[in-house]
Design a protein around this motif. Structure first.
Motif, PDB file in Angstrom:
ATOM      1  N   ILE A  78      15.835  -2.648  -7.000  1.00 29.89           N
ATOM      2  CA  ILE A  78      15.067  -1.563  -7.605  1.00 29.89           C
ATOM      3  C   ILE A  78      15.976  -0.383  -7.947  1.00 29.89           C
ATOM      4  CG2 ILE A  78      13.190   0.082  -7.270  1.00 29.89           C
ATOM      5  CD1 ILE A  78      11.888  -1.920  -5.354  1.00 29.89           C
ATOM      6  N   VAL A  79      15.889   0.060  -9.183  1.00 29.96           N
ATOM      7  CA  VAL A  79      16.559   1.279  -9.638  1.00 29.96           C
ATOM      8  C   VAL A  79      15.560   2.037 -10.503  1.00 29.96           C
ATOM      9  CG1 VAL A  79      18.441   2.296 -10.958  1.00 29.96           C
ATOM     10  CG2 VAL A  79      18.844   0.206  -9.649  1.00 29.96           C
ATOM     11  N   LYS A  80      15.236   3.270 -10.103  1.00 29.32           N
ATOM     12  CA  LYS A  80      14.279   4.055 -10.881  1.00 29.32           C
ATOM     13  C   LYS A  80      15.047   4.855 -11.929  1.00 29.32           C
ATOM     14  CE  LYS A  80      10.168   6.947 -10.588  1.00 29.32           C
ATOM     15  NZ  LYS A  80       9.355   7.886  -9.770  1.00 29.32           N
ATOM     16  N   GLY A  81      15.402   4.164 -13.012  1.00 29.34           N
ATOM     17  CA  GLY A  81      16.156   4.793 -14.085  1.00 29.34           C
ATOM     18  C   GLY A  81      15.309   5.315 -15.226  1.00 29.34           C
ATOM     19  N   GLY A  82      13.988   5.080 -15.156  1.00 26.98           N
ATOM     20  CA  GLY A  82      13.103   5.557 -16.197  1.00 26.98           C
ATOM     21  C   GLY A  82      13.008   4.587 -17.363  1.00 26.98           C
ATOM     22  N   LEU A  83      12.276   5.000 -18.379  1.00 27.03           N
ATOM     23  CA  LEU A  83      12.015   4.178 -19.562  1.00 27.03           C
ATOM     24  C   LEU A  83      12.549   4.868 -20.808  1.00 27.03           C
ATOM     25  CD1 LEU A  83      10.680   1.857 -21.136  1.00 27.03           C
ATOM     26  CD2 LEU A  83       8.542   3.168 -21.080  1.00 27.03           C
ATOM     27  N   LEU A  84      13.383   4.153 -21.544  1.00 29.33           N
ATOM     28  CA  LEU A  84      13.923   4.630 -22.815  1.00 29.33           C
ATOM     29  C   LEU A  84      13.206   3.871 -23.936  1.00 29.33           C
ATOM     30  CD1 LEU A  84      16.233   6.506 -23.861  1.00 29.33           C
ATOM     31  CD2 LEU A  84      17.646   4.454 -23.991  1.00 29.33           C
ATOM     32  N   THR A  85      12.536   4.601 -24.815  1.00 34.41           N
ATOM     33  CA  THR A  85      11.833   3.996 -25.949  1.00 34.41           C
ATOM     34  C   THR A  85      12.519   4.443 -27.227  1.00 34.41           C
ATOM     35  OG1 THR A  85       9.744   4.089 -24.731  1.00 34.41           O
ATOM     36  CG2 THR A  85       9.621   3.710 -27.110  1.00 34.41           C
ATOM     37  N   VAL A  86      13.031   3.491 -27.992  1.00 34.56           N
ATOM     38  CA  VAL A  86      13.804   3.826 -29.185  1.00 34.56           C
ATOM     39  C   VAL A  86      13.002   3.510 -30.439  1.00 34.56           C
ATOM     40  CG1 VAL A  86      16.009   3.436 -28.022  1.00 34.56           C
ATOM     41  CG2 VAL A  86      14.933   1.558 -29.291  1.00 34.56           C
ATOM     42  N   ALA A  87      13.308   4.258 -31.478  1.00 30.05           N
ATOM     43  CA  ALA A  87      12.736   4.026 -32.803  1.00 30.05           C
ATOM     44  C   ALA A  87      13.864   3.628 -33.739  1.00 30.05           C
ATOM     45  CB  ALA A  87      12.053   5.290 -33.314  1.00 30.05           C
ATOM     46  N   LEU A 109      11.497  14.036 -25.762  1.00 34.38           N
ATOM     47  CA  LEU A 109      12.280  13.544 -26.887  1.00 34.38           C
ATOM     48  C   LEU A 109      13.737  13.867 -26.632  1.00 34.38           C
ATOM     49  CD1 LEU A 109      11.957  12.277 -29.773  1.00 34.38           C
ATOM     50  CD2 LEU A 109      12.030  14.627 -30.643  1.00 34.38           C
ATOM     51  N   LEU A 110      14.593  12.868 -26.760  1.00 35.08           N
ATOM     52  CA  LEU A 110      16.014  13.066 -26.504  1.00 35.08           C
ATOM     53  C   LEU A 110      16.726  13.574 -27.756  1.00 35.08           C
ATOM     54  CD1 LEU A 110      16.918   9.821 -24.506  1.00 35.08           C
ATOM     55  CD2 LEU A 110      16.231  12.052 -23.603  1.00 35.08           C
ATOM     56  N   SER A 111      17.718  14.415 -27.534  1.00 33.97           N
ATOM     57  CA  SER A 111      18.597  14.777 -28.635  1.00 33.97           C
ATOM     58  C   SER A 111      19.480  13.581 -28.973  1.00 33.97           C
ATOM     59  CB  SER A 111      19.476  15.963 -28.249  1.00 33.97           C
ATOM     60  OG  SER A 111      20.420  15.571 -27.252  1.00 33.97           O
ATOM     61  N   GLN A 119      23.708   2.865 -26.440  1.00 33.95           N
ATOM     62  CA  GLN A 119      24.041   2.720 -27.852  1.00 33.95           C
ATOM     63  C   GLN A 119      23.226   1.557 -28.432  1.00 33.95           C
ATOM     64  OE1 GLN A 119      26.215   4.497 -29.821  1.00 33.95           O
ATOM     65  NE2 GLN A 119      26.598   5.948 -28.161  1.00 33.95           N
ATOM     66  N   VAL A 120      22.159   1.896 -29.147  1.00 38.16           N
ATOM     67  CA  VAL A 120      21.315   0.897 -29.811  1.00 38.16           C
ATOM     68  C   VAL A 120      21.555   0.994 -31.309  1.00 38.16           C
ATOM     69  CG1 VAL A 120      18.962   0.148 -30.293  1.00 38.16           C
ATOM     70  CG2 VAL A 120      19.564   0.956 -28.006  1.00 38.16           C
ATOM     71  N   ALA A 121      21.990  -0.080 -31.918  1.00 40.67           N
ATOM     72  CA  ALA A 121      22.270  -0.071 -33.347  1.00 40.67           C
ATOM     73  C   ALA A 121      21.002   0.260 -34.134  1.00 40.67           C
ATOM     74  CB  ALA A 121      22.816  -1.425 -33.783  1.00 40.67           C
ATOM     75  N   GLY A 122      21.122   1.205 -35.047  1.00 40.89           N
ATOM     76  CA  GLY A 122      20.002   1.555 -35.904  1.00 40.89           C
ATOM     77  C   GLY A 122      18.989   2.495 -35.292  1.00 40.89           C
ATOM     78  N   ALA A 123      19.218   2.965 -34.073  1.00 39.68           N
ATOM     79  CA  ALA A 123      18.253   3.859 -33.426  1.00 39.68           C
ATOM     80  C   ALA A 123      18.318   5.247 -34.058  1.00 39.68           C
ATOM     81  CB  ALA A 123      18.538   3.956 -31.936  1.00 39.68           C
ATOM     82  N   LEU A 124      17.164   5.752 -34.479  1.00 39.05           N
ATOM     83  CA  LEU A 124      17.084   7.082 -35.081  1.00 39.05           C
ATOM     84  C   LEU A 124      16.643   8.138 -34.087  1.00 39.05           C
ATOM     85  CD1 LEU A 124      15.394   6.277 -38.524  1.00 39.05           C
ATOM     86  CD2 LEU A 124      17.838   6.412 -37.966  1.00 39.05           C
ATOM     87  N   SER A 125      15.834   7.747 -33.144  1.00 41.02           N
ATOM     88  CA  SER A 125      15.336   8.697 -32.140  1.00 41.02           C
ATOM     89  C   SER A 125      14.884   7.928 -30.917  1.00 41.02           C
ATOM     90  CB  SER A 125      14.181   9.538 -32.703  1.00 41.02           C
ATOM     91  OG  SER A 125      13.114   8.714 -33.129  1.00 41.02           O
ATOM     92  N   ALA A 126      14.643   8.668 -29.837  1.00 36.91           N
ATOM     93  CA  ALA A 126      14.237   8.025 -28.582  1.00 36.91           C
ATOM     94  C   ALA A 126      13.552   9.029 -27.677  1.00 36.91           C
ATOM     95  CB  ALA A 126      15.445   7.422 -27.870  1.00 36.91           C
ATOM     96  N   THR A 127      12.650   8.521 -26.852  1.00 33.20           N
ATOM     97  CA  THR A 127      12.080   9.315 -25.762  1.00 33.20           C
ATOM     98  C   THR A 127      12.504   8.709 -24.431  1.00 33.20           C
ATOM     99  OG1 THR A 127      10.025   8.026 -25.752  1.00 33.20           O
ATOM    100  CG2 THR A 127      10.059  10.054 -27.080  1.00 33.20           C
ATOM    101  N   TRP A 128      12.455   9.529 -23.408  1.00 31.00           N
ATOM    102  CA  TRP A 128      12.760   9.046 -22.058  1.00 31.00           C
ATOM    103  C   TRP A 128      11.691   9.562 -21.107  1.00 31.00           C
ATOM    104  CZ3 TRP A 128      13.933  11.632 -17.404  1.00 31.00           C
ATOM    105  CH2 TRP A 128      14.320  10.783 -16.356  1.00 31.00           C
ATOM    106  N   SER A 129      11.221   8.654 -20.251  1.00 32.36           N
ATOM    107  CA  SER A 129      10.256   9.003 -19.206  1.00 32.36           C
ATOM    108  C   SER A 129      10.806   8.554 -17.863  1.00 32.36           C
ATOM    109  CB  SER A 129       8.907   8.318 -19.465  1.00 32.36           C
ATOM    110  OG  SER A 129       8.065   8.426 -18.326  1.00 32.36           O
TER     111      SER A 129
END
Length: 465
Positions: free
Chosen positions: A130-139, A167-169, A178-188
């Motif tokens: 278990i690692v509580k690293g949160g959720l990264l959602t990319v667009a 919303l992440l900068s 590093q996600v190819a083609g990612a324009l934006s992302a949120t983190w929770s």
């Protein structure tokens, strides 16, 4: 694109998660008729958490858990390892029946359930990576980015503040992954990585230490008030709880309650240090995207990428492919998507592929219920968010069985009634139409444009998603 396979590639064998543990053999079956206080049908997360909390609350209870295969054979041992706070259902739909404040309480209960699982695992000595690293959602693409902003705005309306999701900068996003083609992302922060099989196998050991009887290799052929019938004997109990999630459709009388939806995964070989240096992912966040035909992924404890999505989403007649075998075209499609996210991974190979089933109610909202008159109860229909939701369900079933009036017993999913799915061939046509439209919508959006494809909206209307 054909996926490159490792020399020791495996397909099915339940899931990759059992590869280091060994696929368990079912333990002792039920030995004759048994009188109990509570019979639990299904030894996945829901059934085991329910037994755990009931036994902790009242050690005098005799609880018997009945499992057709071995504990953790189903979705509990095959999922993507997301201990997520995402609501298993629609906040809007729960609010329509119980009001917005009840829906908000439900969401907060889900957030709290993550830490509850982490705490119990520590208390019981369950090492589940278990690692509580949160959720990264990319667009990836303008249309996805627009949906991400809309989703964030909706979360704000439901009371999620900057501590819950932000919303992440660009620098923050690139610094995490590093996600190819990612324009934006949120983190929770409300998500943790787990190794699913380690959690479920640790949990079954914990309930057995408490004195719960777990009969494996014991299929249940009938569920009725006061009894669960098996080929090896009948468990007579005041309460009989159905905790079978995606396998519910195989139980007589429940064929159309929840749709058994398939989800598939692949996992890479362990990736070398130079690949990780180019990718990042040091925080072990869980990764998702804003596509309609969405994906989910984690960086495993042994430095692989486990990557999932929909393969053949539904088998005609609500059949359940319970061995975990994944079709070759699904493996290829997942590999193509994975390497589009992380081009550096193309030098690796697929080590394992598998699939599992999840339960989907007609309104895509989960339910918990105990009938005080008959003693029959159930929980499930998690729509793919079951790792955390099952813990909340187990504690809620405990309170309902013990007739406690608590915050959990008043949550808006309790006693929720959902109509059945349509008969065939309407089920098959609806589900396959939905996912075909989603695939086409994603393909169209990838060619540019900031608006969600109208085809995706049609797909939502078809199945009420």
């Amino acid at each position: 694109m054909s996926a490159p396979l490792s020399p020791d590639f495996r397909n099915g064998e339940v899931s990759f998660w059992y590869r280091s543990l060994g696929v368990p053999r079912p333990g002792e079956p039920l030995k004759g008729d048994v009188q109990a206080d509570v019979a639990v049908v299904g030894a996945g997360y829901t059934g085991l958490w329910t037994a755990y909390y009931l036994k902790k609350a009242d050690p005098s209870l005799r609880i018997v858990v009945l499992e057709k295969e071995f504990a953790g054979f189903g979705a509990s041992g095959r999922n993507g390892g997301w201990l997520t706070g995402a609501l298993a259902g629609s906040a809007d739909r729960y609010a329509k029946t119980h009001g917005p404040e009840a829906a908000r309480r439900f969401q907060r209960s889900m957030f709290e359930a993550i830490d509850e699982v982490v705490a119990v695992a520590a208390e019981e000595g369950i090492d589940a990576d278990i690692v509580k690293g949160g959720l990264l959602t990319v667009a990836r693409g303008p249309a996805q980015a627009a949906r991400l902003r809309e989703e964030l705005a909706g979360q704000r309306q439901w009371g999620w503040d900057e501590d819950d999701v932000r919303l992440l900068s660009r620098d923050e996003m690139d610094g995490r992954l590093q996600v190819a083609g990612a324009l934006s992302a949120t983190w929770s922060p409300h998500c943790a990585r787990i190794q699913p099989a380690k959690l479920v196998r640790g949990l079954v050991e914990a309930v057995r230490r408490l004195g719960v009887e777990v009969a494996e290799g014991t299929p249940v052929t009938e569920i009725a008030p006061g009894r669960a019938v098996t080929p090896y004997g009948t468990v007579t109990a005041a309460h009989v709880l159905r905790c079978t999630e995606g396998f519910t459709a195989t139980i007589p009388g429940h064929h159309r309650d929840w749709l058994p939806m398939n989800s598939s995964m692949i996992v890479t070989e362990p990736l070398p240090a130079d690949v990780w240096a180019s990718i990042g992912w040091d925080g072990r966040e869980l990764l998702g995207d804003m596509a309609h035909y969405y994906m989910y992924a984690q960086r495993t404890a042994d430095d692989r990428i486990a990557f999932g999505g929909r393969g053949r989403p539904y088998l005609y007649g609500s059949r359940v492919d319970d061995r975990g075998h994944t079709h070759g075209w699904t493996v290829d499609a997942l590999w193509e998507l994975l390497t589009s996210f992380f081009p550096a991974v193309a030098a690796s190979r697929v080590a394992h592929a598998w699939s599992g089933v999840l339960g989907v109610p007609r309104d895509w909202c989960s339910t918990v219920h105990v009938d005080p008159a008959t003693g029959l109860g159930w929980a499930g229909g998690y729509t793919g968010h079951g790792v955390t939701t099952a813990n909340l369900a187990g504690r809620t079933l405990r309170d309902l069985v013990l007739r406690r009036d608590t915050d959990l017993s008043r949550l808006p999913w309790v006693d929720r009634r959902v109509r059945s799915w349509e008969p065939e061939p309407l089920r098959w046509l609806g589900v396959h139409s939905m996912y075909r439209l989603y695939r086409i919508a994603d393909a169209r959006e990838s060619r540019g444009g900031t608006r969600t494809s109208a085809l995706a909206k049609i797909a939502d209307m078809i199945t009420g998603h």
